[in-house]
Each structure stands twice: as structure tokens, then as C-alpha cells.
Motif scaffolding. Structure first.
Motif, PDB file in Angstrom:
ATOM      1  N   LEU A 155       0.407  -1.010   0.395  1.00 31.81           N
ATOM      2  CA  LEU A 155       0.075  -0.117  -0.167  1.00 31.81           C
ATOM      3  C   LEU A 155       1.134   1.222   0.018  1.00 31.81           C
ATOM      4  O   LEU A 155       0.558   2.749  -0.320  1.00 31.81           O
ATOM      5  CB  LEU A 155      -1.049   0.189   1.263  1.00 31.81           C
ATOM      6  CG  LEU A 155      -1.801  -0.762   0.789  1.00 31.81           C
ATOM      7  CD1 LEU A 155      -2.229  -1.425   2.758  1.00 31.81           C
ATOM      8  CD2 LEU A 155      -2.602  -1.608   0.282  1.00 31.81           C
ATOM      9  N   LEU A 156       1.855   1.376   0.507  1.00 29.78           N
ATOM     10  CA  LEU A 156       3.017   2.403   0.801  1.00 29.78           C
ATOM     11  C   LEU A 156       3.415   2.709  -0.744  1.00 29.78           C
ATOM     12  O   LEU A 156       3.423   3.600  -1.310  1.00 29.78           O
ATOM     13  CB  LEU A 156       3.371   2.073   1.632  1.00 29.78           C
ATOM     14  CG  LEU A 156       3.392   1.905   3.451  1.00 29.78           C
ATOM     15  CD1 LEU A 156       4.281   1.771   4.917  1.00 29.78           C
ATOM     16  CD2 LEU A 156       2.632   4.064   3.920  1.00 29.78           C
ATOM     17  N   LEU A 157       3.887   1.474  -1.234  1.00 25.59           N
ATOM     18  CA  LEU A 157       4.647   1.678  -2.515  1.00 25.59           C
ATOM     19  C   LEU A 157       3.266   2.652  -3.480  1.00 25.59           C
ATOM     20  O   LEU A 157       3.855   3.286  -3.971  1.00 25.59           O
ATOM     21  CB  LEU A 157       5.166   0.166  -2.650  1.00 25.59           C
ATOM     22  CG  LEU A 157       6.308  -0.405  -2.423  1.00 25.59           C
ATOM     23  CD1 LEU A 157       6.194  -1.953  -2.886  1.00 25.59           C
ATOM     24  CD2 LEU A 157       7.673   1.017  -2.642  1.00 25.59           C
ATOM     25  N   LYS A 158       2.194   1.854  -3.363  1.00 25.07           N
ATOM     26  CA  LYS A 158       1.563   2.465  -4.172  1.00 25.07           C
ATOM     27  C   LYS A 158       1.072   4.088  -4.292  1.00 25.07           C
ATOM     28  O   LYS A 158       0.973   4.753  -5.077  1.00 25.07           O
ATOM     29  CB  LYS A 158      -0.668   1.638  -4.349  1.00 25.07           C
ATOM     30  CG  LYS A 158      -0.289   0.247  -4.658  1.00 25.07           C
ATOM     31  CD  LYS A 158       0.250  -0.032  -6.264  1.00 25.07           C
ATOM     32  CE  LYS A 158      -1.123  -0.204  -6.818  1.00 25.07           C
ATOM     33  NZ  LYS A 158      -0.348  -0.493  -8.055  1.00 25.07           N
ATOM     34  N   GLU A 159       0.819   3.757  -2.535  1.00 24.08           N
ATOM     35  CA  GLU A 159       1.006   5.823  -2.181  1.00 24.08           C
ATOM     36  C   GLU A 159       1.346   6.409  -2.635  1.00 24.08           C
ATOM     37  O   GLU A 159       1.588   7.535  -3.124  1.00 24.08           O
ATOM     38  CB  GLU A 159       0.439   5.495  -0.920  1.00 24.08           C
ATOM     39  CG  GLU A 159       0.333   7.284  -0.514  1.00 24.08           C
ATOM     40  CD  GLU A 159       0.674   6.914   1.154  1.00 24.08           C
ATOM     41  OE1 GLU A 159       1.594   6.730   1.840  1.00 24.08           O
ATOM     42  OE2 GLU A 159      -0.192   7.691   1.586  1.00 24.08           O
ATOM     43  N   GLY A 160       2.644   5.670  -2.595  1.00 23.93           N
ATOM     44  CA  GLY A 160       4.461   6.639  -3.207  1.00 23.93           C
ATOM     45  C   GLY A 160       4.457   6.452  -4.770  1.00 23.93           C
ATOM     46  O   GLY A 160       5.210   7.088  -5.106  1.00 23.93           O
ATOM     47  N   ARG A 161       3.543   6.012  -5.484  1.00 28.89           N
ATOM     48  CA  ARG A 161       3.350   5.589  -7.134  1.00 28.89           C
ATOM     49  C   ARG A 161       4.498   5.330  -7.346  1.00 28.89           C
ATOM     50  O   ARG A 161       5.230   5.497  -8.788  1.00 28.89           O
ATOM     51  CB  ARG A 161       3.229   7.494  -7.343  1.00 28.89           C
ATOM     52  CG  ARG A 161       1.758   8.100  -7.073  1.00 28.89           C
ATOM     53  CD  ARG A 161       1.597   9.031  -8.223  1.00 28.89           C
ATOM     54  NE  ARG A 161       0.731   9.944  -7.016  1.00 28.89           N
ATOM     55  CZ  ARG A 161      -0.414   9.677  -7.728  1.00 28.89           C
ATOM     56  NH1 ARG A 161      -1.016   8.926  -8.685  1.00 28.89           N
ATOM     57  NH2 ARG A 161      -1.132  10.668  -6.989  1.00 28.89           N
ATOM     58  N   ARG A 162       5.224   4.393  -6.776  1.00 27.32           N
ATOM     59  CA  ARG A 162       6.155   2.980  -6.647  1.00 27.32           C
ATOM     60  C   ARG A 162       5.536   2.130  -7.154  1.00 27.32           C
ATOM     61  O   ARG A 162       4.698   1.434  -7.096  1.00 27.32           O
ATOM     62  CB  ARG A 162       7.144   3.368  -5.685  1.00 27.32           C
ATOM     63  CG  ARG A 162       7.849   4.489  -5.138  1.00 27.32           C
ATOM     64  CD  ARG A 162       8.438   4.421  -4.272  1.00 27.32           C
ATOM     65  NE  ARG A 162       8.124   5.006  -3.370  1.00 27.32           N
ATOM     66  CZ  ARG A 162       8.329   4.196  -1.758  1.00 27.32           C
ATOM     67  NH1 ARG A 162       9.222   3.111  -2.367  1.00 27.32           N
ATOM     68  NH2 ARG A 162       7.006   4.144  -0.897  1.00 27.32           N
ATOM     69  N   ASN A 163       6.345   1.424  -8.421  1.00 30.57           N
ATOM     70  CA  ASN A 163       5.652   0.754  -9.172  1.00 30.57           C
ATOM     71  C   ASN A 163       5.943  -0.707  -8.279  1.00 30.57           C
ATOM     72  O   ASN A 163       7.330  -1.088  -7.902  1.00 30.57           O
ATOM     73  CB  ASN A 163       6.471   0.625 -10.574  1.00 30.57           C
ATOM     74  CG  ASN A 163       5.799  -0.506 -11.180  1.00 30.57           C
ATOM     75  OD1 ASN A 163       5.459  -1.830 -10.735  1.00 30.57           O
ATOM     76  ND2 ASN A 163       6.000  -1.264 -12.498  1.00 30.57           N
ATOM     77  N   PRO A 164       5.056  -1.472  -7.704  1.00 29.42           N
ATOM     78  CA  PRO A 164       5.342  -2.371  -7.076  1.00 29.42           C
ATOM     79  C   PRO A 164       5.620  -3.924  -7.899  1.00 29.42           C
ATOM     80  O   PRO A 164       5.976  -5.051  -7.168  1.00 29.42           O
ATOM     81  CB  PRO A 164       4.239  -2.929  -5.960  1.00 29.42           C
ATOM     82  CG  PRO A 164       3.177  -2.472  -6.735  1.00 29.42           C
ATOM     83  CD  PRO A 164       3.222  -0.994  -7.959  1.00 29.42           C
ATOM     84  N   GLY A 165       5.837  -3.648  -8.687  1.00 27.06           N
ATOM     85  CA  GLY A 165       5.716  -5.130  -9.855  1.00 27.06           C
ATOM     86  C   GLY A 165       4.372  -5.724  -9.375  1.00 27.06           C
ATOM     87  O   GLY A 165       3.517  -4.990  -9.836  1.00 27.06           O
ATOM     88  N   LEU A 166       4.701  -7.552  -9.408  1.00 30.72           N
ATOM     89  CA  LEU A 166       3.724  -7.915  -8.525  1.00 30.72           C
ATOM     90  C   LEU A 166       4.674  -7.833  -6.929  1.00 30.72           C
ATOM     91  O   LEU A 166       4.940  -8.621  -6.426  1.00 30.72           O
ATOM     92  CB  LEU A 166       4.080  -9.290  -9.094  1.00 30.72           C
ATOM     93  CG  LEU A 166       2.954 -10.366  -8.578  1.00 30.72           C
ATOM     94  CD1 LEU A 166       1.537 -10.321  -8.345  1.00 30.72           C
ATOM     95  CD2 LEU A 166       3.234 -11.370  -9.154  1.00 30.72           C
TER      96      LEU A 166
END
Ligand SMILES: C[S@@+](CC[C@H](N)C(=O)[O-])C[C@H]1O[C@@H](n2cnc3c(N)ncnc32)[C@H](O)[C@@H]1O
Length: 324
Positions: free
Chosen positions: A90-101
Motif C-alpha cells: 500500500l505504501l509503494l502504491k501510495e508513493g506511486r512506485r511500481n510494486p511489480g507484483l
């Protein structure tokens, strides 16, 4: 409470510490409060610091892994074993970083509550994109996030084959994360998980956070306190030192590995600015206790990178924590 219930209850401990650390200002994490609404009790500053250091170190390692994959133009895959209240996706997505999978696995009793909270949460639902809820409410399948119910004791026979059927790519860089999880498994099971990661994936990475040093006075008290709650740490006797934490990876076929204790992470890898910021949050006077406690927790990380993978082995290891 049976043994598995007792192990599951350790996720409540982690969640309470995380929520308290976030509320006090140690962690910037708005998503823990989606998983736990109210603190059941006060949490001591020493636990806030421990939660902060563990989170900061693992965040740095995950970010570094993703950087290595991105630099090679590859999709990163993270498999969080016993993910419990892990909020990194969730933190990666919130920071607009691509989590891959990003894949999370835990017992269905844990994933059901999490699936419901994430699928309904005002701040979390939009981060999932299009998703399906499966397994009677115990799973979420989105494009870049799978929350799956499973028993890690069946990792090699059931979980891994299922992940591959669903689209996890053994040829892509894949980080396995065990944040205070494999320590609860029989060592033959955890060693088999590490061995499967090393043998089935082309560019596997592994990060483990767990307790060490069972045989000194502090270690004995730590173990007997947990025993009083019906919680055993079988892994601590199989991999009791920093050296043996490294060995577990190398004997499984990984090619580079390191292990340091949380005391060293705090001393050498947390910046003076961060330490000054944390010192303003609350009074911290458990200095001697901190040194003892933090020497009994370690972070180890490893990679197996072959020449043809397009990833640099040196890059995979060096610099995983900031001042390496
Ligand atoms: C101490 S919690 C850590 C949770 C999370 N990784 C974190 O650091 O916040 C341990 C987690 O491992 C999970 N776990 C332990 N044994 C497991 C098993 N055999 N199968 C699936 N999950 C397991 C527990 O349910 C619990 O959520």
C-alpha cells in the motif's frame, strides 16, 4: 489456544507496535489504522524503536531490490511470507512506485480480516485497482497484488506451484521476505523454503528478520516468555547466530549473503537526522535494555545472481543498506 493460534497472535503484537509507532510519529504509515482501529494498551518506547528500525531496514532492502530489478529493465516480484499486517504494498502504491507484483501469504484466519479491511477501506480500496475477492473472502487478487491464504508448511508442495500457475515468473527477479515468520517454522520447513527459492528461481533474493542468540541470559528469558504463551521458536536453535544466518543461505545455493543485528542497523545505518527526529518524539531512557534486545534480532539478506541474468551480483549485495 492451540500452537497455530498462538503463532497467529504474534501478528497482533506486530500490528499493535506498528500502530503505536505510527501514532507516535516513528513511522509514516496511514494504513496500519485500517487494519487496527484502536490501541489495546500502551507500547513502550523501546518497542517503538525496534519497530522503527526493523521497518526502516526492510524498507531499504525492498527498495534496493526493486531498484536492482528496475535498472535491469525487469519486473520485480516480492513474496511476503507470513505477511500478517505488512503494509508495504500500500505504501509503494501510495508513493506511486511500481510494486511489480507483490504477493502476501498467511493463514486464512489472518488474510480474511485483512482482505475485508483492504477491500472496504476508503484509502486502501482505490490502491488495489480492479480486484477479485476469492476463497470465501480470504483472498484478494488484483493485477499487481495477491493476498493469498495458505500454510507455509506446504510451501514447496502447494503454495509455490500455485503461485507459478497464477503467473509468478521464476525467470524474473524475486524477493522472498520473511519478517519474523520462519522462526516459528520447523527448520526443515524453513530450510526447504529457502532451498526452493534458490533452486526454482533464476534471480532469487531473500530477506529474513528474526530472533537470534537463544543461549545467553536474555535469550533464555525471551524464549521462556514466549513459551508461557505457547509460542515456540524452533528456528532460533537451527540458525542461532549471524554466521549461521548467512550459512543457511549459502548452503541452499545462494551466492552472496550478509547478516547484521538490529543494534548495528541502529548504530550504523540510521542517519543522525533521523535519530534527532526520533529523540524529539518521546523520552527514551531504556538504553541498556535496548542494546540487549537489539542484539537478539537480526536482519539477513542474500541473492543468487548468475552471469546470464542481466543483474549484477555485486549490485545485488553491496549497498543494500545505505552505507555499505
Ligand atoms: C510475527 S507475525 C509477522 C507478520 C508480518 N510479517 C510483520 O512483520 O508484521 C508472524 C506471521 O507469520 C504467520 N505465520 C506463521 N506460521 C505460518 C504458517 N505456517 N503459514 C502461514 N503463515 C504463518 C502468522 O500467522 C503471522 O501473521
Amino acid at each position: 489456544m492451540d500452537r497455530d493460534d498462538a503463532v497467529r497472535s504474534t501478528n497482533d503484537d506486530a500490528l499493535v507496535c506498528k500502530l503505536s509507532a505510527a501514532t507516535t510519529g516513528y513511522l509514516a504509515d496511514p494504513f496500519v489504522s485500517v487494519l487496527l482501529k484502536r490501541l489495546p494498551h500502551r507500547v513502550a518506547p523501546i518497542m517503538h524503536r525496534g519497530t522503527y528500525v526493523r521497518t526502516a531496514a526492510l524498507d531499504a532492502l525492498v527498495a534496493r531490490f526493486m531498484g536492482v530489478a528496475a535498472a535491469a529493465g525487469r519486473r520485480s516480484q516480492v513474496v511476503s511470507l507470513g505477511a500478517g499486517s505488512d503494509t508495504r504494498f500500500l505504501l509503494l502504491k501510495e508513493g506511486r512506485r511500481n510494486p511489480g507484483l507483490y504477493v502476501e501469504i498467511d493463514f486464512p484466519q489472518i488474510t480474511s480480516k485483512k482482505a475485508m479491511a483492504l477491500a472496504r477501506g476508503r484509502t486502501t480500496k482505490p490502491l488495489l485497482g480492479d480486484f477479485q475477492v476469492g476463497a470465501g473472502g480470504a483472498e484478494i487478487i488484483a493485477q499487481d497484488y495477491w493476498l493469498l491464504a495458505g500454510d507455509l508448511r506446504n510451501f514447496a508442495s502447494e503454495i509455490l506451484p500455485r503461485l507459478v500457475r497464477m503467473g509468478l515468473q521464476p525467470s524474473e527477479p524475486t524477493l522472498f521476505l520473511s519478517e519474523c515468520v520462519m522462526i516459528y517454522l520447523d527448520p526443515t520447513v524453513s530450510d526447504a523454503i529457502v532451498a526452493a527459492a534458490a533452486s526454482e528461481f533464476s534471480a532469487p533474493f531473500f530477506v529474513t528478520y528474526e530472533q537470534i542468540l537463544p543461549d545467553d541470559a536474555f535469550g533464555r528469558v525471551m524464549i521462556s516468555n514466549l513459551k508461557a504463551r505457547n509460542i515456540e521458536l524452533p528456528g532460533i536453535f537451527a540458525h542461532p547466530t549471524l554466521h549461521s544466518q548467512v550459512e543457511r543461505y549459502m548452503s541452499a545455493g545462494f551466492t552472496v549473503a550478509r547478516a547484521i543485528d538490529i543494534n548495528e542497523v541502529w548504530d550504523k545505518h540510521i542517519s543522525l537526522e533521523e535519530k534527532a527526529r526520533l529523540a524529539r518524539l518521546e523520552i527514551f531512557d531504556e538504553v541498556e535494555e535496548w542494546v540487549l534486545l537489539s542484539r537478539h534480532y537480526c536482519i539477513s539478506w542474500t541473492a543468487k545472481v548468475s552471469d546470464g541474468s542481466g543483474l549484477s551480483q555485486e549490485l545485488a549485495l553491496r549497498g543494500w543498506l545505505s552505507s555499505d
